[in-house]
Design a protein around this motif. Structure first.
Motif, PDB file in Angstrom:
ATOM      1  N   ILE A   1       4.239  -1.416  -6.688  1.00  0.00           N
ATOM      2  CA  ILE A   1       4.172  -0.881  -5.319  1.00  0.00           C
ATOM      3  C   ILE A   1       2.926  -0.004  -5.166  1.00  0.00           C
ATOM      4  O   ILE A   1       2.193  -0.126  -4.192  1.00  0.00           O
ATOM      5  N   THR A   2       2.681   0.867  -6.149  1.00  0.00           N
ATOM      6  CA  THR A   2       1.410   1.595  -6.099  1.00  0.00           C
ATOM      7  C   THR A   2       0.469   1.150  -7.215  1.00  0.00           C
ATOM      8  O   THR A   2      -0.741   1.158  -7.033  1.00  0.00           O
TER       9      THR A   2
ATOM     10  N   HIS B   1      -0.312  -1.709  -8.401  1.00  0.00           N
ATOM     11  CA  HIS B   1      -1.101  -2.898  -8.128  1.00  0.00           C
ATOM     12  C   HIS B   1      -1.557  -2.992  -6.674  1.00  0.00           C
ATOM     13  O   HIS B   1      -2.082  -4.023  -6.267  1.00  0.00           O
ATOM     14  N   ALA B   2      -1.314  -1.945  -5.901  1.00  0.00           N
ATOM     15  CA  ALA B   2      -1.742  -1.973  -4.502  1.00  0.00           C
ATOM     16  C   ALA B   2      -3.078  -1.250  -4.392  1.00  0.00           C
ATOM     17  O   ALA B   2      -3.220  -0.136  -4.880  1.00  0.00           O
ATOM     18  N   VAL B   3      -4.010  -1.912  -3.733  1.00  0.00           N
ATOM     19  CA  VAL B   3      -5.308  -1.275  -3.492  1.00  0.00           C
ATOM     20  C   VAL B   3      -5.185  -0.427  -2.230  1.00  0.00           C
ATOM     21  O   VAL B   3      -4.717  -0.910  -1.199  1.00  0.00           O
TER      22      VAL B   3
END
Lengths: 195, 397, 100
Positions: free
Chosen positions: B169-170, B172-174
């Motif tokens: 959720i964070t 791998h999130a750009v």
């Protein structure tokens, strides 16, 4: 509850290995470069080449605080046409928005497979463009360009400038592929059909 | 000037590690934390850091490496998730009881079974009692900021520290992020100069002695006191960090709590989703607020009691199933925090988001609406609840 | 810095070192393990050929050697295990009851 009207939400549908996630992260990159607040994230599971995958973008002027998947996107990008038969790609899609599909077919023809979706249906033959410009089938580069053109999240010229500098960085060791990639973007922006 | 960039949570942590340039990293890859040692190995290969990377055969060895390095006087780091954290279990206690300030980036992921790679907090919640400081992040910015604050906290308290973020959720999130300049980070974190360490030749030292019963309990009491004292240190470091970064941190964040009647207590990335729900409900005139727990160990018991005592109804959210048959760990401790308060809110527990189950703004809308029902009827009802789960009973009603 | 000699079973938690670290080497020398002894090695110097076999066998390093000769056992540390008596090829060590 409805979302902030400044926020543009985009959902990507592709198959594992086709580069939908990469295109999604690239879109986040180019929107960041034009001063936007961005999120780019794939929905993760075990790595399975060919399995349907989903990736998301939130593009906004203010901070993106929401960390859920996107259920009511403004735009949907379909990197692989065959997904139309197995995935409900228009689920929750705003009728003010659009769906952009990698296909050689006309928008009107594909609309039949979209469960009565009333918004814009756009097609671009990303495979043809990719083969013509890069010699290989990398559909994500043309799809990215088509998504930018249709969604207007970034100005076209700004997008092309940013992509060129990003390609120069990414392909520093093989500059010969930069031109092909740039052509793929431009061709896609010209050829995308809106129906 | 801060550097505006965009990166994933994993890259943000690896970048902070690079800016700090620690002495030793012992790490073994596991999804979704793998990218951290991967990015960091590249920094090492490119000569951007001088860190000794110890490639080990398991997480048990990764933590053992950190313990050895830390006892020797080095700044030691690692990163892990889920089963990797579980395999470190025994050593977590060794690091904590030996009072070694190891810094671990935890990318939270569900523990088996069924086997699952997605986010919940069952891994770090499982080891909440191992004696590690635990700090959680809502987004990439926070995990970066928390990581830079980790060593000044841990080394002062002589306690190991976990800097947690939500897997995928964070991690791998750009997202957009503001980075500090390398020099600023180095100045803030400072040099590690332990008073005593194994490799100090003037003063050889023994670490990890056998503690027979006449000593064991005194050692544990000292460890417990160190954890109590850590709260003040966390705040002290946060105040210093605000001066250099402009970003404010505390034990928890109170969002629109001033006159709130209904409040949610939540850890991690869902807090941001919850804040959007709070804003939407506030626009409808509903008095709602949210508390995002940042520091779970040490648990901010007195402070939470103050923050929640004026609220009428509270939902405490647990992203792990405690199997206590009566609620998750965050709930148990939050409810306990209110026991001594003169005025106590009604309080329910929602177990949510297990194994990557998505949590939306509407999920929070549903929870606040349940809280208002409680306020109207004066009845708490079932205390231990699960949300976002398919249930035949609910489908019937 | 808290030294090991100042820590004992009556020490309060504040009087211990962090993580029970021990800040000086060889603190086992301070412990009178000789007090545990039931049987005592009696060393007959006349029979001893100073072959030194007993020295490495002693688990407590309680047999001092000076100038190639073994000296009387260090009774502050000898626990009376009897290994030295077992390994002596010349019966120069016998285990006997000690009057305390």
């Amino acid at each position: 509850m409805c979302k902030d009207s400044n926020t543009v939400e985009i959902r990507w549908h592709g198959r594992g290995g086709q580069g939908a996630k990469t295109a999604c992260l690239l879109l986040a990159d180019v929107c960041f470069s034009s001063g936007k607040q961005v999120q780019g994230f794939p929905e993760y599971g075990p790595e399975r080449m060919g399995a349907p995958i989903t990736a998301y973008n939130r593009i906004s002027d203010g901070q993106n605080r929401v960390h859920s998947n996107i259920y009511n996107p403004d735009y949907v990008v379909v990197v692989d046409e065959t997904l139309l038969h197995s995935v409900d790609v228009t689920a929750g899609l705003s009728e003010e928005g659009a769906i952009i599909i990698n296909s050689s077919k006309e928008p009107a023809e594909l609309r039949k497979h979209l469960g009565g979706y009333k918004g814009r249906v756009c097609t671009v033959d990303a495979e043809k463009i990719s083969i013509a410009t890069l010699g290989k089938n990398f559909p994500n580069t043309p799809m990215l360009a088509a998504a930018v053109k249709v969604s207007k999240v970034v100005e076209n010229d700004k997008f092309l400038q940013d992509m060129e500098s990003s390609f120069r960085h990414k392909f520093a060791s093989k500059p010969n592929v930069i031109q092909g990639n740039m052509e793929a973007l431009k061709m896609s922006m010209e050829e995308v059909k809106v129906g | 000037m801060a550097i505006k960039d965009r990166m994933s949570g994993n890259e943000a942590v690896a970048y902070a590690m690079k800016q700090i340039n620690p002495d030793v990293m012992g790490a073994f890859p596991i999804t979704p934390s793998t990218e951290i040692p991967q990015y960091f190995s590249k920094y090492i290969a490119d000569g951007e850091v001088e860190t000794e990377f110890v490639a080990v055969e398991s997480e048990h060895s990764a933590m053992s490496t950190c313990i050895g390095a830390s006892a020797a006087g080095a700044r030691a780091i690692t990163a892990t998730s889920s089963a990797g954290l579980a395999l470190m279990w025994e050593l977590l206690y060794v690091a904590a009881s030996s009072r070694l300030p190891v810094t671990m980036a935890v990318v939270n992921r569900a523990l088996t079974g069924p086997i699952n790679i997605n986010n919940d907090h069952s891994d770090s919640m499982g080891c909440r009692d191992s004696g590690w400081i635990q700090i959680y992040a809502e987004n990439n910015q926070e995990v970066y900021d928390n990581y830079i604050q980790a060593m000044p906290i841990a080394e002062h308290c002589r306690l190991p520290i976990m800097i947690c973020q939500d897997g995928f959720i964070t991690s791998h999130a750009v997202e957009n992020i503001e980075l500090m300049e390398d020099e600023k980070v180095k100045d803030f974190v400072g040099e590690y100069a332990p008073e005593n360490y194994l490799l100090k030749k003037e003063n050889p030292l023994a670490v990890g002695p056998y503690g027979i019963s006449p000593y064991y309990m005194e050692v544990k009491k000292a460890q417990a006191e160190a954890m109590k004292a850590a709260k003040a240190r966390v705040l002290e470091v946060a105040a210093e960090y605000e001066k250099v970064s402009g970003r404010k941190y505390g034990l928890f964040e109170e969002y629109r709590m001033d006159d709130a009647e209904a409040a949610v207590v939540v850890i991690g990335s869902s807090a941001g989703t919850g804040k959007d729900a709070v804003d939407a409900l506030r626009e409808e005139g509903k008095k709602v607020g949210l508390i995002k727990l940042r520091v779970f160990r040490p648990f901010p018991m007195e402070e939470l009691a103050v923050a929640l005592s004026k609220v009428k109804a509270v939902a405490v959210m647990d992203k792990s199933e405690g199997f206590s048959a009566s609620g998750g760990p965050v709930f148990a401790e939050t409810r306990s925090a209110l026991y001594d308060a003169d005025e106590r809110p009604m309080m329910v527990n929602y177990v949510y988001g297990l194994g990557g189950r998505d949590v939306t703004v509407d999920t929070f809308g549903e929870i606040y609406s349940e809280l208002f029902k409680m306020i109207e009827t004066g009845k708490t009802g079932e205390v231990y609840r699960h949300i976002g789960v398919r249930d035949l009973e609910e489908q019937k009603s | 810095m808290i030294e090991a000699k100042n820590i004992n079973e009556q020490s309060a938690w504040q009087e211990l070192t962090p993580g029970a670290e021990i800040y000086e080497p060889g603190t086992s020398k301070l412990v009178n393990t000789g007090e545990w002894r039931v049987l005592t090695p009696v060393f007959d110097e006349a029979k001893c050929k100073h072959c030194m076999l007993c020295v490495p066998f002693c688990p407590d390093i309680s047999i001092p050697v000076v100038n190639g000769k073994r000296l009387e056992t260090d009774f502050f540390h000898c626990k009376g295990c009897g290994i030295c008596a077992k390994v002596c090829p010349f019966d120069a060590i016998t285990m006997e009851k000690e009057e305390k």
